[in-house]
Design a protein around this motif. Structure first.
Motif, PDB file in Angstrom:
ATOM      1  N   PRO A  66      -2.385  -6.479  -8.304  1.00  0.00           N
ATOM      2  CA  PRO A  66      -1.615  -5.248  -8.144  1.00  0.00           C
ATOM      3  C   PRO A  66      -1.374  -4.869  -6.685  1.00  0.00           C
ATOM      4  O   PRO A  66      -1.579  -3.728  -6.276  1.00  0.00           O
ATOM      5  N   TRP A  67      -0.950  -5.853  -5.903  1.00  0.00           N
ATOM      6  CA  TRP A  67      -0.758  -5.619  -4.475  1.00  0.00           C
ATOM      7  C   TRP A  67       0.576  -6.178  -4.017  1.00  0.00           C
ATOM      8  O   TRP A  67       1.176  -7.044  -4.660  1.00  0.00           O
ATOM      9  N   HIS A 113      -0.057  -0.867  -3.135  1.00  0.00           N
ATOM     10  CA  HIS A 113      -0.738  -1.082  -4.409  1.00  0.00           C
ATOM     11  C   HIS A 113       0.080  -0.505  -5.553  1.00  0.00           C
ATOM     12  O   HIS A 113       0.870   0.415  -5.378  1.00  0.00           O
ATOM     13  N   ASP A 114      -0.126  -1.088  -6.722  1.00  0.00           N
ATOM     14  CA  ASP A 114       0.537  -0.643  -7.940  1.00  0.00           C
ATOM     15  C   ASP A 114      -0.109   0.662  -8.378  1.00  0.00           C
ATOM     16  O   ASP A 114      -1.273   0.677  -8.787  1.00  0.00           O
ATOM     17  N   THR A 115       0.631   1.756  -8.315  1.00  0.00           N
ATOM     18  CA  THR A 115       0.053   3.068  -8.614  1.00  0.00           C
ATOM     19  C   THR A 115      -0.271   3.236 -10.097  1.00  0.00           C
ATOM     20  O   THR A 115      -0.992   4.157 -10.471  1.00  0.00           O
ATOM     21  N   SER A 120      -6.303  -1.023  -8.921  1.00  0.00           N
ATOM     22  CA  SER A 120      -5.625  -1.527  -7.718  1.00  0.00           C
ATOM     23  C   SER A 120      -6.318  -1.167  -6.407  1.00  0.00           C
ATOM     24  O   SER A 120      -6.378  -2.017  -5.513  1.00  0.00           O
ATOM     25  N   PRO A 121      -6.892   0.034  -6.238  1.00  0.00           N
ATOM     26  CA  PRO A 121      -7.587   0.279  -4.961  1.00  0.00           C
ATOM     27  C   PRO A 121      -8.767  -0.662  -4.747  1.00  0.00           C
ATOM     28  O   PRO A 121      -9.010  -1.116  -3.626  1.00  0.00           O
ATOM     29  N   LEU A 173      -1.145   1.706   0.702  1.00  0.00           N
ATOM     30  CA  LEU A 173      -2.537   2.127   0.534  1.00  0.00           C
ATOM     31  C   LEU A 173      -3.257   2.162   1.875  1.00  0.00           C
ATOM     32  O   LEU A 173      -3.951   3.122   2.201  1.00  0.00           O
ATOM     33  N   TYR A 174      -3.133   1.117   2.664  1.00  0.00           N
ATOM     34  CA  TYR A 174      -3.764   1.040   3.976  1.00  0.00           C
ATOM     35  C   TYR A 174      -3.104  -0.084   4.758  1.00  0.00           C
ATOM     36  O   TYR A 174      -2.233  -0.797   4.240  1.00  0.00           O
TER      37      TYR A 174
END
Length: 199
Positions: A66-67, A113-115, A120-121, A173-174
């Motif tokens: 999921p990235w 990331h896939d929300t 995913s995180p 995400l980062y």
């Protein structure tokens, strides 16, 4: 212990490393440090390609992967968004060593990331660790960055976020700065007493 082709000495007091010097993976993990000062040249793209491929080979829930990864080594992009950052955060840019908002890294990897994916995180955290460890094994430093990612999602930086071209349903995400280290940080103490074996 040498890292980066023998041109960089990293000191550690960890008994784990002393007892595992024949295990290159353990040695790399235990010697890695976050780098916040880099030499100006960008990391060669073939090396970054290897690093991101190590990233996408990280474990992830049900192989959903999921990235999304975006690599930026274009100085115009990095300097352009940094100018906006400096206007919004003049105090942060007052440091004489400040060159860009990504801890001066010449290459930046943005992770979306896939929300819709709860995992995913966590999956993206595993992705990051694979990238940072593989980079260190090649003599390339890194630093995982939260505040630049937050700024990228601000209205001021909307144009630059859009250029990352994340798919619908994905969100930044980062990011991680990569580059050749221009410092040799010492190891910070780790709280080994937080580890317990439960019988």
């Amino acid at each position: 212990m040498a890292c980066g082709g023998g041109n960089q000495q990293v000191q550690t007091t960890s008994e784990t490393v002393q007892n595992s010097t024949k295990n290159q993976v353990v040695e790399t993990i235990m010697s890695r440090r976050s780098i916040r000062q880099y030499k100006p040249q960008a990391v060669e793209r073939e090396k970054i390609q290897t690093i991101v491929e190590c990233g996408i080979n990280a474990p992830n829930a049900m192989n959903r992967q999921p990235w999304e990864i975006r690599v930026v080594d274009n100085p115009n992009y990095i300097n352009g968004v940094t100018e906006l950052y400096k206007k919004a955060n003049p105090k942060a840019a007052s440091d004489s060593t400040f060159r860009n908002m990504f801890r001066n890294a010449p290459t930046v990897v943005f992770i979306g990331h896939d929300t819709k994916s709860e995992s995913s995180p966590f999956d993206c955290g595993l992705l990051a660790e694979n990238m940072m460890i593989s980079a260190w094994s090649m003599g390339i430093g890194s630093c995982c960055l939260g505040s630049p990612a937050r700024f990228m999602k601000s209205p001021e930086a909307a144009e630059y976020l859009k250029k990352l071209n994340f798919s619908e349903g994905y969100e930044l995400l980062y990011c991680i700065g990569f580059g050749y280290p221009d410092e040799v940080p010492t190891a910070k103490p780790r709280e080994a007493d937080k580890i317990q074996f439960i019988e």
